[in-house]
Write an enzyme that holds these catalytic residues in place. Sequence first.
Site, PDB file in Angstrom:
ATOM      1  N   ASP A   2       0.823  -1.208   0.000  1.00 32.79           N
ATOM      2  CA  ASP A   2       0.000   0.000   0.000  1.00 32.79           C
ATOM      3  C   ASP A   2       0.863   1.267   0.000  1.00 32.79           C
ATOM      4  O   ASP A   2       1.740   1.414   0.863  1.00 32.79           O
ATOM      5  CB  ASP A   2      -0.857  -0.029   1.285  1.00 32.79           C
ATOM      6  CG  ASP A   2      -1.949   1.011   1.277  1.00 32.79           C
ATOM      7  OD1 ASP A   2      -2.821   0.934   0.412  1.00 32.79           O
ATOM      8  OD2 ASP A   2      -1.915   1.903   2.141  1.00 32.79           O
ATOM      9  N   GLU A  22       1.859  -0.408  -4.834  1.00 29.43           N
ATOM     10  CA  GLU A  22       0.851   0.559  -5.283  1.00 29.43           C
ATOM     11  C   GLU A  22       1.583   1.888  -5.439  1.00 29.43           C
ATOM     12  O   GLU A  22       1.917   2.542  -4.453  1.00 29.43           O
ATOM     13  CB  GLU A  22      -0.285   0.694  -4.260  1.00 29.43           C
ATOM     14  CG  GLU A  22      -1.365   1.639  -4.764  1.00 29.43           C
ATOM     15  CD  GLU A  22      -2.254   2.187  -3.684  1.00 29.43           C
ATOM     16  OE1 GLU A  22      -1.819   2.260  -2.528  1.00 29.43           O
ATOM     17  OE2 GLU A  22      -3.398   2.540  -3.988  1.00 29.43           O
TER      18      GLU A  22
END
Length: 569
Positions: free
Chosen positions: A214, A268
Amino acid sequence: MKSADLKEGDITANGYTRKWWKEVVVYQIYPRSFKDSNGDGIGDLRGISSQLDYVKRLGVDVLWLSPHYDSPNADNGYDIRDYRKVMAEFGTMADFDELLRGIKERGMKMIVDLVVNHTSDEHVWFSESRKSKTGIYSDYYIWRPENEGKEPNNWVSFFSGSAWTKDPIRGEYYLHLFAEKQPDLNWDNPKVRHEVYDLMKFWLDKGIDGFRMDVIPFISKDQNFPDYPKDHEAHPEYVYASGPKLHDYLQEMHREVITKYNVMTVGEALGVTLEQTPLLVDERRKELNMIFHFNVVRLNRQGWRWKPWTLPELKAIYTRFDRELDVNSWLTVFLSNHDNPRPVSSFGDDSVLYRVASAKVLATMLLTLKGTPFIYQGDELGMINYPFSKIEEFDDIEVKNAWKAEVLTHQVNAEEYLFHLRKTSRDHSRTPMQWDDSPNGGFTAAAKPWLAVHPNYKEINAKQELADKNSVYNYFKQLLELRKKTLALVYGDYKDLDPENPFLFIYTRSLAKEKFLIALNFSRNILTYSLPNVLRTGRLILSSLGGKEEDELTIHLAAWEARIYRIQK
Ligand code: ISL
Ligand code: CA
C-alpha cells in the site's frame, strides 16, 4: 508455443526472463464485500472460503486479499491496529489458516495487503509514541513542533485538510498523509523497519505467496519537511513519493525478507512517474516485481472530479509504458480495484443495451495486454456503478471528509459534488458481490448489509452468469483459458496499429512464430477496419459476440465487439 514448453528462468524469444508472477492472473478480494458467512451483514474469511470453487472455476491463479488485519475500520482496514491479528468482523486466525489451505489445495496462491506507510492511531506503537518524546516508541512516527503557531508545513492529506494533526497528549503535530486515524510510520527509524520485516515474515511463514504494498513509494520522507511548491497542490503525491531513502529501504526489505521466499511483490505506486518506474521494478535492482501505476485509473478523474477522456489517450498510456520499459521491468494491467469505480461505467458502456458487450471488450483488453492482469471482484460479472442519490449512502472516509471540507463549507455545491461522486467514488467498487437473485444478492442473510447491494442484483449475479454461456463471467473464463496456453499474450511484443483511431483499439502481440491481432470496438457503431496489407487476419480464434470469419483484409466490428485473430505470418 504452450506455456508448458518453457520453464521458470528461461528467456523468451524477445528477451524476457520467465517468472511465475509474470504469467499469473490475480483476482482481488475486498473481504468486507465478498461474502458474509455469519449473517452480520459484513463479508468475512469463511465467506471467502465458501466461494473458492467459484474463483477457481474462473481460471485465476492468485488471490489478493485486501487488509484482513485487526482494525477500527476508519479506512476499512487500511488503518491497522494489530498486524498479527485477524479483524474480529472477518473471523479468526483459524479462519485465515483455513482460507489459505483452501486456496492452496485448489492450486492457487494468495498475496496479502502490506499497509506499512501508516498504522491505525489505535496501534499500541502510536499509543506509546504519543505518551512521551523520549520513550522507545517516541520516534516510531513523525512528530514535529508547531511552526509559528501553525502546522509544520503545507502538506495536505488525501482525505482533506492538513497532513498534520496536533496531538493533545504529546502536544506536538504528527504526520498523516491519509486520515487523522492513520499516522505515518517513521521509516528512518531502523526499529520501525525491523518491526515491519518481522511482521512480513510472520505471514510469509504461514505460507502466503507475497504482498501488495500500500502506497509504498511514500515510506521515505524528506525529514526537513519542506513545503511543497504551490503547483503541486493538485498532485501532492508526486512530492510525497520517491523520498530520499525509498530505494535503500526497498532493497533492504528485499535482502532481509523477500529474497528468502519465492514470492511476488506489487507496489501501489501512487505518485511514481513512468521515468521513475524502472527504479522500482527493474529486476536487477532487487526492489519490487511490479507496480500499479495510476495513469489509466486517473484518466477519467482528477481527485473526486470526473473528467472526459478519449480512447487515443488510453491507448497512448499502454504504448508509452511498453516503449519506455525494457525487458528487465514488468508491469501490471488493471482497470479497477477497491479505490476506483467499476470499469464498465468508467471505460465501457453501462447502459442496458451495451453493458455485457462492453464488459467483454474491457475484459479482452485487460487479458491481452502485456503485464500481469488484476481482476477486481465483481468485474468478472460486469458489475456497474451504484446509483448513489445522497451523501448518507456513502461509506468512504475520503468522500465524507471531502463533503465536510468542501460542501459543508459552501466551497462546492452539494449537487455538483454528488454528480461527480456518482462517477468517481471508491464506494462503487465496494458494494457487495452479487451471488444470486435472493435478497441482498445472496451476499448476506442479514436484513441490512454494511453497504447497500446494487439494485440490479436480480439481473447481474454469479448464479445467472454461471448458467449463461454468453455471460461476462464465462467470457472471462474463455479469455483466461486462452491466455493460460498462449505465451505470446503474456510476453509478446505489443504494437498499436492505429493509435489515433477514436473508437477502435487494434493491436498485435507477437512472440517467436506466433502473432495475434486484437481488435476492440469502443463504440455503439458498426465499424470497419482495413488491415495494413502486411497483415492478413488469419484465423478468428475468439469473438466476444460470436462473430464469424471475415474477408482477410477488412474487419467489420459490431458495436462493442472484441475479436482476437491468430495471424498467419
Ligand atoms: O487516490 C487516492 C487518494 O486520492 C485514493 O484512491 C487512495 O487513497 C490512494 O490510491 C491510496 O490507496 C491506498 O491507500 C489508502 C487507502 O485508503 C486505499 O484504500 C489504498 O488502496 C490509505 O491506506
Ligand atoms: Ca460476516
